[in-house]
Write a protein that holds these residues in place. Structure first.
Motif, PDB file in Angstrom:
ATOM      1  N   THR A   1      -2.835  13.286  14.071  1.00 63.85           N
ATOM      2  CA  THR A   1      -3.782  14.186  13.442  1.00 63.85           C
ATOM      3  C   THR A   1      -4.810  13.171  12.525  1.00 63.85           C
ATOM      4  O   THR A   1      -5.068  11.964  13.061  1.00 63.85           O
ATOM      5  N   VAL A   2      -5.818  13.508  12.885  1.00 66.49           N
ATOM      6  CA  VAL A   2      -7.560  12.577  13.012  1.00 66.49           C
ATOM      7  C   VAL A   2      -8.171  12.495  11.420  1.00 66.49           C
ATOM      8  O   VAL A   2      -8.292  13.986  11.339  1.00 66.49           O
ATOM      9  N   TYR A   3      -8.051  11.923  10.964  1.00 69.94           N
ATOM     10  CA  TYR A   3      -9.372  11.652  10.076  1.00 69.94           C
ATOM     11  C   TYR A   3     -10.955  11.252   9.403  1.00 69.94           C
ATOM     12  O   TYR A   3     -11.105  10.676  10.794  1.00 69.94           O
ATOM     13  N   LEU A   4     -12.012  12.084   8.848  1.00 65.51           N
ATOM     14  CA  LEU A   4     -13.288  11.410   8.701  1.00 65.51           C
ATOM     15  C   LEU A   4     -13.497  11.430   6.948  1.00 65.51           C
ATOM     16  O   LEU A   4     -13.731  12.573   6.556  1.00 65.51           O
ATOM     17  N   GLN A   5     -13.562   9.687   6.206  1.00 68.95           N
ATOM     18  CA  GLN A   5     -13.620   9.434   5.599  1.00 68.95           C
ATOM     19  C   GLN A   5     -15.273   9.756   5.112  1.00 68.95           C
ATOM     20  O   GLN A   5     -15.823   8.983   5.765  1.00 68.95           O
ATOM     21  N   MET A   6     -16.031  10.768   4.572  1.00 69.05           N
ATOM     22  CA  MET A   6     -17.649  10.428   4.293  1.00 69.05           C
ATOM     23  C   MET A   6     -17.657  10.417   3.108  1.00 69.05           C
ATOM     24  O   MET A   6     -17.858  10.939   2.169  1.00 69.05           O
ATOM     25  N   ASN A   7     -18.578   9.166   2.743  1.00 65.52           N
ATOM     26  CA  ASN A   7     -18.948   8.968   1.178  1.00 65.52           C
ATOM     27  C   ASN A   7     -20.630   8.908   1.797  1.00 65.52           C
ATOM     28  O   ASN A   7     -20.990   8.556   2.931  1.00 65.52           O
TER      29      ASN A   7
ATOM     30  N   ILE B   1     -13.493   6.597  10.426  1.00 69.38           N
ATOM     31  CA  ILE B   1     -12.218   7.242  11.054  1.00 69.38           C
ATOM     32  C   ILE B   1     -10.770   7.366  10.792  1.00 69.38           C
ATOM     33  O   ILE B   1     -10.735   5.793  10.822  1.00 69.38           O
ATOM     34  N   SER B   2     -10.132   7.591  10.956  1.00 70.60           N
ATOM     35  CA  SER B   2      -8.710   7.327  11.257  1.00 70.60           C
ATOM     36  C   SER B   2      -7.578   8.169  11.502  1.00 70.60           C
ATOM     37  O   SER B   2      -7.910   9.178  11.607  1.00 70.60           O
TER      38      SER B   2
ATOM     39  N   LEU C   1     -12.576  14.790   6.114  1.00 73.95           N
ATOM     40  CA  LEU C   1     -11.990  15.924   6.822  1.00 73.95           C
ATOM     41  C   LEU C   1     -10.947  15.685   7.592  1.00 73.95           C
ATOM     42  O   LEU C   1     -10.832  14.519   7.434  1.00 73.95           O
ATOM     43  N   SER C   2      -9.967  16.627   7.766  1.00 67.63           N
ATOM     44  CA  SER C   2      -8.794  16.507   8.000  1.00 67.63           C
ATOM     45  C   SER C   2      -8.765  17.653   9.927  1.00 67.63           C
ATOM     46  O   SER C   2      -9.115  18.723   9.803  1.00 67.63           O
ATOM     47  N   CYS C   3      -7.531  17.113  10.574  1.00 66.51           N
ATOM     48  CA  CYS C   3      -7.696  17.623  12.091  1.00 66.51           C
ATOM     49  C   CYS C   3      -6.376  17.152  12.721  1.00 66.51           C
ATOM     50  O   CYS C   3      -5.808  16.070  12.973  1.00 66.51           O
TER      51      CYS C   3
END
Length: 120
Positions: free
Chosen positions: A77-83, A69-70, A20-22
């Motif tokens: 921009t904030v990211y959420l890598q979901m594995n 999260i990064s 996800l990106s925001c």
């Protein structure tokens, strides 16, 4: 005016991944904490992950070791890598940012939400 625009949701099988990106835009002088929350049908919104301006992170117990999260401060921009996604991760995901607008004014802004569905 400040806008938070999310992207990256969708349908994925159990065990799969999504990112996800925001991105924040508008009259922003600075951004402090950023984070992701989620709300499943019939449940309260819950905090998933947060990241401070210095890069320190925190996670809900339910996603530790699976989500990362990064942020990119230059891109706001904030990211959420979901594995290793599970069906119980199914929810609408919302980003949030604590934005400095000037003077002594800080305000929390939310994204519009993006649906994540984990199903076979």
């Amino acid at each position: 005016q400040v806008r938070m625009v999310e992207s990256g949701g969708g349908l994925v099988q159990p065990g799969g991944s999504l990112r996800l990106s925001c991105a924040a835009s508008g009259n922003i002088l600075n951004i402090d904490g950023m984070g992701w929350h989620r709300q499943a049908p019939g449940k309260q919104r819950e905090r998933v992950a947060g990241i401070d301006s210095d890069g320190s992170t925190n996670y809900a117990d339910s996603v530790k070791g699976r989500f990362t999260i990064s942020r990119d401060n230059a891109k706001k921009t904030v990211y959420l890598q979901m594995n290793t996604l599970k069906p119980e991760d199914t929810a609408v995901y919302y980003c949030k940012a604590n934005v400095f607008l000037g003077g002594s004014v800080w305000h929390n802004y939310w994204g519009q939400g993006t649906q994540v569905t984990v199903s076979s």
